[in-house]
Write a protein that holds these residues in place. Structure first.
Motif, mmCIF file in Angstrom:
data_model
loop_
_atom_site.group_PDB
_atom_site.id
_atom_site.type_symbol
_atom_site.label_atom_id
_atom_site.label_comp_id
_atom_site.label_asym_id
_atom_site.label_seq_id
_atom_site.Cartn_x
_atom_site.Cartn_y
_atom_site.Cartn_z
ATOM 1 N N MET A 103 0.870 -1.180 0.000
ATOM 2 C CA MET A 103 0.000 0.000 0.000
ATOM 3 C C MET A 103 0.907 1.231 0.000
ATOM 4 O O MET A 103 1.727 1.412 0.915
ATOM 5 C CB MET A 103 -0.906 -0.003 1.229
ATOM 6 C CG MET A 103 -1.630 -1.324 1.473
ATOM 7 S SD MET A 103 -2.573 -1.932 0.051
ATOM 8 C CE MET A 103 -3.830 -0.674 -0.083
ATOM 9 N N ILE A 104 0.761 2.051 -1.013
ATOM 10 C CA ILE A 104 1.722 3.126 -1.280
ATOM 11 C C ILE A 104 1.002 4.472 -1.331
ATOM 12 O O ILE A 104 -0.083 4.599 -1.916
ATOM 13 C CB ILE A 104 2.471 2.857 -2.606
ATOM 14 C CG1 ILE A 104 3.327 1.589 -2.460
ATOM 15 C CG2 ILE A 104 3.336 4.035 -3.014
ATOM 16 C CD1 ILE A 104 4.029 1.172 -3.714
ATOM 17 N N VAL A 105 1.626 5.471 -0.699
ATOM 18 C CA VAL A 105 1.172 6.858 -0.813
ATOM 19 C C VAL A 105 1.898 7.492 -1.997
ATOM 20 O O VAL A 105 3.136 7.554 -1.998
ATOM 21 C CB VAL A 105 1.478 7.641 0.477
ATOM 22 C CG1 VAL A 105 1.032 9.088 0.342
ATOM 23 C CG2 VAL A 105 0.795 6.999 1.672
ATOM 24 N N PRO A 106 1.186 7.935 -3.026
ATOM 25 C CA PRO A 106 1.890 8.502 -4.193
ATOM 26 C C PRO A 106 2.536 9.839 -3.861
ATOM 27 O O PRO A 106 1.877 10.789 -3.455
ATOM 28 C CB PRO A 106 0.764 8.656 -5.227
ATOM 29 C CG PRO A 106 -0.496 8.731 -4.433
ATOM 30 C CD PRO A 106 -0.269 7.915 -3.196
ATOM 31 N N ARG A 107 3.847 9.895 -3.994
ATOM 32 C CA ARG A 107 4.619 11.129 -3.793
ATOM 33 C C ARG A 107 5.625 11.253 -4.928
ATOM 34 O O ARG A 107 6.182 10.243 -5.393
ATOM 35 C CB ARG A 107 5.360 11.096 -2.457
ATOM 36 C CG ARG A 107 4.446 11.066 -1.219
ATOM 37 C CD ARG A 107 3.886 12.435 -0.933
ATOM 38 N NE ARG A 107 2.932 12.433 0.164
ATOM 39 C CZ ARG A 107 3.236 12.712 1.423
ATOM 40 N NH1 ARG A 107 4.492 12.995 1.743
ATOM 41 N NH2 ARG A 107 2.314 12.720 2.364
#
Length: 551
Positions: free
Chosen positions: A377-381
């Motif tokens: 699960m990745i936070v797009p940055r």
């Protein structure tokens, strides 16, 4: 023909009322959140674990447990029970004859890694026992059948085990005898027959257990559809639900929010989630999800306040954000897949890839393909640097107290650690690591005085250099063991491939390959942290120069 006449409506009718902007309540209300666009990224085929004989047991457990070094999964076997322990980097096709941990006489029902020791795992089985196993540093190279500890106290099969979140060597177990037993492991006996305490507050089988942050409260869900909260040290029942509109199956403490979350079924047999505050008379929030029959597994991340709901037999994972104010639960989005999961493993936060903004990682057990699929699960940055706002201090792998301190009535929160790369120098000292206590004092003192950590590092390097000079060079000499016919050379803690005899079988060749891959991974991690460490030292040198200039 009678001409059409429009009927006249009274002025009190809603259609005759004047409309204002305030009446347009259909417009959706958006809330700001840094996790709104979190997405799930499944691993490629090469980074999955293929050919794993996942158990066919219908027990509603996770069936898998993960730490930064190993992944363990309960497997199908004939005669007795066994589980597989693989190196976390041992991806790809798994050898069908891979060695297993197979000391139980009945099917294994649950496994859990020790929170404070990556080489210790507990398992429980239908043979009414709980066993504690030591896993070798290089993984399971041959079948392990003798445990370090065996806990004998239950009269029927044991279905659940749970380690205490802050106290060392304390484990809880519950079985089909409706008992919750507390065990202390740091005792000289290899077979422990008497638990510290046996808690008898349940009238049926316990389905799940969950501790609060400091381990002072234990919540359980039972087959009688009730949730109970009690003191795990004394066994005193503190609260109990008596709500007929929600039949709880799994229960979970939500960190420090002083809330409980349960998954189960509604009165109309719809799958449902419910949120409970300190008063367990009625849920403060409930939501029906769907009409499927699979058990819902809840997972909560106290650092991001995100809740993940994964259904057994489903391919999707819903995730929410929890807030302490109403409406408490905020739906974010849903990860969808065609591969149904039978169980789930979760990587601890200290094992995540912070450079790719990964905030959670599942390991999905896909039975129909004998596959274990990592899901990040990745936070797009846009930036690839360390994002401090999504990685606060998190619970580490160090216990905050001993078993005797906990038994004596002490409650402590977890020891926190930073996930910033290269911050190991400023983190806590490992228990039993053999370091001088003055080293840890100097390290703590260096936090308040910038630039001193460089001097401490030089002093530690000098100590290590002196230790190398004083130690006899026996690591390169052959070990002449009467029991072994071959000669083994060791270099830097690894088998030296230049002096070892070449592998004679395919299994030996594969094990040598895995060790080589592990060494390459370790060197890559050191190389990646080089730039970060250089920047830290440059900043510390600059701070020292500025402080000297001010003087």
């Amino acid at each position: 023909m009678v001409p059409f006449q429009m009927c006249k409506l009274p002025m009190t009718h809603p259609l005759m009322q004047p409309h204002t902007i305030r009446d347009m309540s259909w417009r959706p209300q958006y809330r700001s959140s840094k996790y709104r666009h979190v997405f799930g990224k499944p691993a490629t085929k090469e980074n999955c674990y293929d050919g794993v004989p996942i158990t066919r047991s219908v027990h509603d457990n996770h069936l898998c447990t993960v730490n930064p070094r190993f992944i363990a999964v309960i497997t199908e076997c004939a005669g007795g029970g066994a589980f597989l322990v693989l190196s976390i980097n041992h991806t790809g096709k798994v050898d069908p004859h891979h060695p297993r941990v197979s000391g139980h006489r009945g099917n294994v029902l649950d496994i859990k890694w020790n929170l404070f020791n990556d080489f210790c795992i507990a398992s429980c089985s239908e043979d009414t026992t709980v066993k504690i196993w030591d896993i070798p540093e290089h993984g399971v190279l041959k079948n392990i059948t003798v445990p370090r500890k065996e806990l004998q106290g239950h009269s029927r099969r044991v279905g659940l085990i749970e380690w205490h979140p802050t106290a060392n060597n304390i484990i809880f177990s519950t079985g089909y005898d409706y008992q919750v037993m507390v065990w202390k492991l740091d005792v000289p006996e290899q077979v422990i027959k008497n638990p510290l305490r046996s808690i008898s507050v349940h009238s049926d089988v316990v389905l799940s257990m969950s501790f609060n942050t400091d381990g002072s409260r234990l919540a359980t869900s039972c087959k009688d559809k009730k949730i109970r909260v009690f003191d795990p040290r004394t066994g005193t029942l503190l609260q109990e639900t008596n709500c007929k509109s929600h039949k709880a199956n799994k229960v979970l403490f939500l960190g420090n929010l002083k809330m409980l979350l349960s998954t189960g079924n509604s009165r109309w047999n719809h799958r449902q989630i419910a949120l409970w505050d300190q008063d367990l008379s009625q849920p403060s929030y409930s939501e029906d999800l769907d009409g499927s029959s699979g058990v819902l597994f809840p997972f909560y991340d106290p650092d991001t306040h995100m809740l993940y709901i994964a259904g057994k037999g489903d391919g999707n994972i819903r995730y929410y954000e929890i807030s302490p104010e109403k409406p408490y639960v905020h739906y974010l989005t849903e990860y969808r897949s065609f591969l149904p999961q039978k169980g789930m493993g979760v990587m601890p936060k200290r094992g995540l890839d912070v450079c790719s903004c990964e905030i959670f990682r599942f390991y999905k057990l896909v039975t129909i393909k004998s596959l274990i699929e990592p899901l990040s699960m990745i936070v797009p940055r846009r930036s690839e640097s360390y994002q401090e706002d999504i990685y606060p201090m998190t619970a580490g792998n160090k216990p905050s107290m001993t078993a005797d301190e906990w038994i004596g009535g002490l409650d402590k929160g977890p020891v926190m650690m930073s996930l910033r790369p290269g911050s190991k120098l400023d983190s806590y000292v490992e228990l039993g690591s053999g370091k001088d206590p003055t080293d840890s004092m100097e390290t703590q003192h260096s936090r308040s005085r910038p630039g001193l950590s460089l001097l401490i590092q030089e002093r530690l390097d000098a100590k290590e250099g002196n230790a190398r000079k004083e130690s006899p060079p026996t690591s390169l000499l052959p070990s002449t063991d009467e029991k072994s016919s071959s000669t083994t050379y060791v270099s830097n803690g690894q088998l030296d491939s230049m002096h070892c005899s070449p592998p004679k079988t395919e299994n030996e060749l594969r094990q040598m390959f895995y060790k080589q891959q592990e060494e390459i991974r370790r060197l890559k991690e050191q190389l990646n942290q080089k730039d970060v460490r250089i920047k830290q030292l440059e900043l510390e040198i600059k701070n020292v120069r500025n402080s000297q200039a001010n003087l």
